[in-house]
Structure formats: structure tokens, C-alpha cells
Write a protein that holds these residues in place. Structure first.
Motif, PDB file in Angstrom:
ATOM      1  N   SER A 119     -26.182   0.617 -31.479  1.00 55.72           N
ATOM      2  CA  SER A 119     -26.565  -0.321 -30.430  1.00 55.72           C
ATOM      3  C   SER A 119     -26.220  -1.731 -30.903  1.00 55.72           C
ATOM      4  O   SER A 119     -25.707  -1.917 -31.996  1.00 55.72           O
ATOM      5  CB  SER A 119     -28.076  -0.224 -30.160  1.00 55.72           C
ATOM      6  N   PHE A 120     -26.526  -2.691 -30.082  1.00 57.73           N
ATOM      7  CA  PHE A 120     -26.477  -4.104 -30.460  1.00 57.73           C
ATOM      8  C   PHE A 120     -27.889  -4.642 -30.314  1.00 57.73           C
ATOM      9  O   PHE A 120     -28.579  -4.322 -29.330  1.00 57.73           O
ATOM     10  CB  PHE A 120     -25.534  -4.889 -29.543  1.00 57.73           C
ATOM     11  N   ASN A 121     -28.339  -5.438 -31.288  1.00 59.90           N
ATOM     12  CA  ASN A 121     -29.686  -5.996 -31.152  1.00 59.90           C
ATOM     13  C   ASN A 121     -29.653  -7.190 -30.194  1.00 59.90           C
ATOM     14  O   ASN A 121     -28.592  -7.544 -29.657  1.00 59.90           O
ATOM     15  CB  ASN A 121     -30.318  -6.320 -32.511  1.00 59.90           C
ATOM     16  N   SER A 122     -30.781  -7.820 -29.969  1.00 61.96           N
ATOM     17  CA  SER A 122     -30.873  -8.901 -28.982  1.00 61.96           C
ATOM     18  C   SER A 122     -30.060 -10.132 -29.373  1.00 61.96           C
ATOM     19  O   SER A 122     -29.841 -11.017 -28.544  1.00 61.96           O
ATOM     20  CB  SER A 122     -32.337  -9.290 -28.763  1.00 61.96           C
ATOM     21  N   HIS A 123     -29.582 -10.189 -30.625  1.00 61.63           N
ATOM     22  CA  HIS A 123     -28.775 -11.320 -31.094  1.00 61.63           C
ATOM     23  C   HIS A 123     -27.276 -10.998 -31.064  1.00 61.63           C
ATOM     24  O   HIS A 123     -26.464 -11.799 -31.525  1.00 61.63           O
ATOM     25  CB  HIS A 123     -29.193 -11.704 -32.512  1.00 61.63           C
ATOM     26  N   GLY A 124     -26.920  -9.821 -30.548  1.00 60.11           N
ATOM     27  CA  GLY A 124     -25.517  -9.428 -30.489  1.00 60.11           C
ATOM     28  C   GLY A 124     -24.987  -8.847 -31.786  1.00 60.11           C
ATOM     29  O   GLY A 124     -23.782  -8.712 -31.966  1.00 60.11           O
ATOM     30  N   VAL A 125     -25.888  -8.472 -32.698  1.00 63.40           N
ATOM     31  CA  VAL A 125     -25.509  -7.887 -33.978  1.00 63.40           C
ATOM     32  C   VAL A 125     -25.351  -6.381 -33.802  1.00 63.40           C
ATOM     33  O   VAL A 125     -26.252  -5.717 -33.276  1.00 63.40           O
ATOM     34  CB  VAL A 125     -26.581  -8.189 -35.052  1.00 63.40           C
ATOM     35  N   PRO A 126     -24.212  -5.817 -34.255  1.00 63.13           N
ATOM     36  CA  PRO A 126     -24.063  -4.366 -34.159  1.00 63.13           C
ATOM     37  C   PRO A 126     -25.000  -3.676 -35.143  1.00 63.13           C
ATOM     38  O   PRO A 126     -25.134  -4.096 -36.294  1.00 63.13           O
ATOM     39  CB  PRO A 126     -22.601  -4.127 -34.535  1.00 63.13           C
ATOM     40  N   VAL A 127     -25.659  -2.646 -34.673  1.00 65.08           N
ATOM     41  CA  VAL A 127     -26.564  -1.863 -35.522  1.00 65.08           C
ATOM     42  C   VAL A 127     -25.875  -0.527 -35.775  1.00 65.08           C
ATOM     43  O   VAL A 127     -25.683   0.267 -34.843  1.00 65.08           O
ATOM     44  CB  VAL A 127     -27.938  -1.659 -34.845  1.00 65.08           C
ATOM     45  N   TYR A 128     -25.492  -0.316 -37.025  1.00 67.20           N
ATOM     46  CA  TYR A 128     -24.809   0.920 -37.406  1.00 67.20           C
ATOM     47  C   TYR A 128     -25.809   1.965 -37.852  1.00 67.20           C
ATOM     48  O   TYR A 128     -26.878   1.633 -38.367  1.00 67.20           O
ATOM     49  CB  TYR A 128     -23.817   0.654 -38.547  1.00 67.20           C
ATOM     50  N   GLN A 129     -25.447   3.232 -37.666  1.00 67.44           N
ATOM     51  CA  GLN A 129     -26.277   4.306 -38.191  1.00 67.44           C
ATOM     52  C   GLN A 129     -26.289   4.195 -39.712  1.00 67.44           C
ATOM     53  O   GLN A 129     -25.425   3.551 -40.308  1.00 67.44           O
ATOM     54  CB  GLN A 129     -25.745   5.664 -37.725  1.00 67.44           C
ATOM     55  N   GLU A 130     -27.278   4.795 -40.356  1.00 64.34           N
ATOM     56  CA  GLU A 130     -27.364   4.744 -41.814  1.00 64.34           C
ATOM     57  C   GLU A 130     -26.322   5.660 -42.436  1.00 64.34           C
ATOM     58  O   GLU A 130     -25.883   6.634 -41.823  1.00 64.34           O
ATOM     59  CB  GLU A 130     -28.763   5.166 -42.269  1.00 64.34           C
ATOM     60  N   TRP A 131     -25.946   5.355 -43.677  1.00 59.83           N
ATOM     61  CA  TRP A 131     -24.962   6.185 -44.383  1.00 59.83           C
ATOM     62  C   TRP A 131     -25.397   7.642 -44.427  1.00 59.83           C
ATOM     63  O   TRP A 131     -24.584   8.541 -44.274  1.00 59.83           O
ATOM     64  CB  TRP A 131     -24.744   5.667 -45.803  1.00 59.83           C
ATOM     65  N   LYS A 132     -26.693   7.875 -44.632  1.00 62.90           N
ATOM     66  CA  LYS A 132     -27.164   9.256 -44.748  1.00 62.90           C
ATOM     67  C   LYS A 132     -26.987  10.032 -43.441  1.00 62.90           C
ATOM     68  O   LYS A 132     -26.963  11.256 -43.436  1.00 62.90           O
ATOM     69  CB  LYS A 132     -28.626   9.308 -45.208  1.00 62.90           C
ATOM     70  N   ASP A 133     -26.823   9.317 -42.339  1.00 59.97           N
ATOM     71  CA  ASP A 133     -26.639   9.951 -41.035  1.00 59.97           C
ATOM     72  C   ASP A 133     -25.179   9.945 -40.561  1.00 59.97           C
ATOM     73  O   ASP A 133     -24.886  10.370 -39.446  1.00 59.97           O
ATOM     74  CB  ASP A 133     -27.500   9.239 -39.981  1.00 59.97           C
ATOM     75  N   ALA A 134     -24.283   9.457 -41.408  1.00 61.71           N
ATOM     76  CA  ALA A 134     -22.874   9.357 -41.035  1.00 61.71           C
ATOM     77  C   ALA A 134     -22.244  10.734 -40.844  1.00 61.71           C
ATOM     78  O   ALA A 134     -22.647  11.712 -41.479  1.00 61.71           O
ATOM     79  CB  ALA A 134     -22.107   8.600 -42.113  1.00 61.71           C
ATOM     80  N   SER A 135     -21.269  10.801 -39.978  1.00 60.44           N
ATOM     81  CA  SER A 135     -20.443  12.009 -39.871  1.00 60.44           C
ATOM     82  C   SER A 135     -19.558  12.049 -41.110  1.00 60.44           C
ATOM     83  O   SER A 135     -19.102  11.007 -41.589  1.00 60.44           O
ATOM     84  CB  SER A 135     -19.556  11.955 -38.628  1.00 60.44           C
TER      85      SER A 135
END
Length: 181
Positions: free
Chosen positions: A134-150
Motif C-alpha cells: 500500500s501507500f501510507n497517508s504521506h505517499g510512502v510505499p509500504v513493502y511487505q516484509e522480507w520474511k513474507d517475500a515471494s
């Protein structure tokens, strides 16, 4: 932005991607221990937004507030101030990294692809894919955590050191280069 990673390291590779209408700048160095820096734009100013890190060594070349542990971690600018604050670094200690990560790529969807240079002798290599959640309210991309990466496997018999990767989402093709056993 006194903690801007550009003040502490020399970046050599840049990507600009527009993801969900938001323009992002991605930077990485010619050296693997700087990770991948992500910037959002405020007008024409690139504002530090995130750092994705995947390396066997600690991140001593990054600004002090961005120092994470050896291994896998992500700094996400939760409050939009462009600097690392307490609680903004998320480590994934369960992700084991045996070497440096030379291979970084940002595809047209904003997904980050990373592959450590090589596994232990005789072990297969792993390519990681981190998606923007997602993007937070400041327009910062929120990436999934490394442990959840494909993750995707490149057999050591085919390539024992990964140096570069390139993914094309439209055709679902990945190009992997490096050294043969």
C-alpha cells in the motif's frame, strides 16, 4: 533531509517508476552493502521514503539512524518526515543471507527483485520479490516484509553466482545473469 542516504553514499543506478499514480525514485550503489533506497516526490524534491536491505554484513555505510542489522530489514518512513525514527525499521531475522546482494531490480509494478550473489557452495540461489502492499497517508510505499517475500530458486548447477536480474511483468519473464559453476 539531514539523514538522506544520498549524503552518505554514492548511488550509481537509478530507476523512476510510476506506481498507482505516484512517482518513485529508486537508487542503489555499485557496492552491495548500501541496499536499495526509495524516494517519493514532493513536487520536484525527492524525499527519502524507504530503504530495503538484504546483505550478509551490517549497513555501516548508511546514515546512522538507518543502520539495521546484518541480514534483511526495511526502513519505511511512517510519519513522512524523510528521516529514520525509532520503530520504523522492521528486521526479518529469519531470512538468512550468506553473501552480498548485487542484483537489484525494480519492475514496472514497483515490485523489488533482489538476489544475493551466491549461496553456500553447492546450494541453490534464491531470488526475492517484495511487492508494494500500500501507500501510507504521506505517499510512502509500504513493502511487505522480507520474511513474507515471494521466493524463486535458481539451481546452483545452472548459475552459482547471481550478479543481475531483470523481470518483465507483461510477459512474466526473468533474465538472470552471473557466473557459471
Amino acid at each position: 533531509y539531514p539523514g538522506d542516504p544520498r549524503l552518505y553514499t554514492t548511488f550509481a543506478t537509478a530507476w523512476i517508476r510510476t506506481v498507482k499514480g505516484k512517482q518513485l525514485l529508486y537508487l542503489t550503489s555499485m557496492y552491495p552493502t548500501q541496499g536499495l533506497a526509495v524516494y517519493r516526490f514532493d513536487g520536484q524534491i525527492a524525499v527519502p521514503a524507504a530503504i530495503l536491505y538484504l546483505d550478509a554484513e551490517a549497513s555501516a555505510s548508511l546514515p546512522p539512524a538507518h543502520h539495521g542489522p546484518a541480514g534483511a530489514w526495511i526502513w519505511t518512513d511512517a510519519d513522512g518526515n524523510g528521516r529514520a525514527d525509532p520503530g520504523e525499521v522492521t528486521a526479518s531475522p529469519s531470512v538468512r543471507v550468506e553473501s552480498h546482494t548485487w542484483a537489484w531490480q525494480v519492475d514496472t509494478d514497483g515490485s523489488v527483485w533482489a538476489a544475493p550473489e551466491h549461496a553456500k557452495a553447492g546450494q541453490d540461489n534464491t531470488v526475492f520479490r517484495l511487492r508494494i502492499e500500500s501507500f501510507n497517508s504521506h505517499g510512502v510505499p509500504v513493502y511487505q516484509e522480507w520474511k513474507d517475500a515471494s521466493t524463486y530458486t535458481v539451481p546452483a548447477a545452472q548459475l552459482d553466482r547471481i550478479e543481475r536480474i531483470y523481470y518483465l511483468p507483461a510477459s512474466d519473464e526473468m533474465w538472470v545473469t552471473g557466473y557459471l559453476p
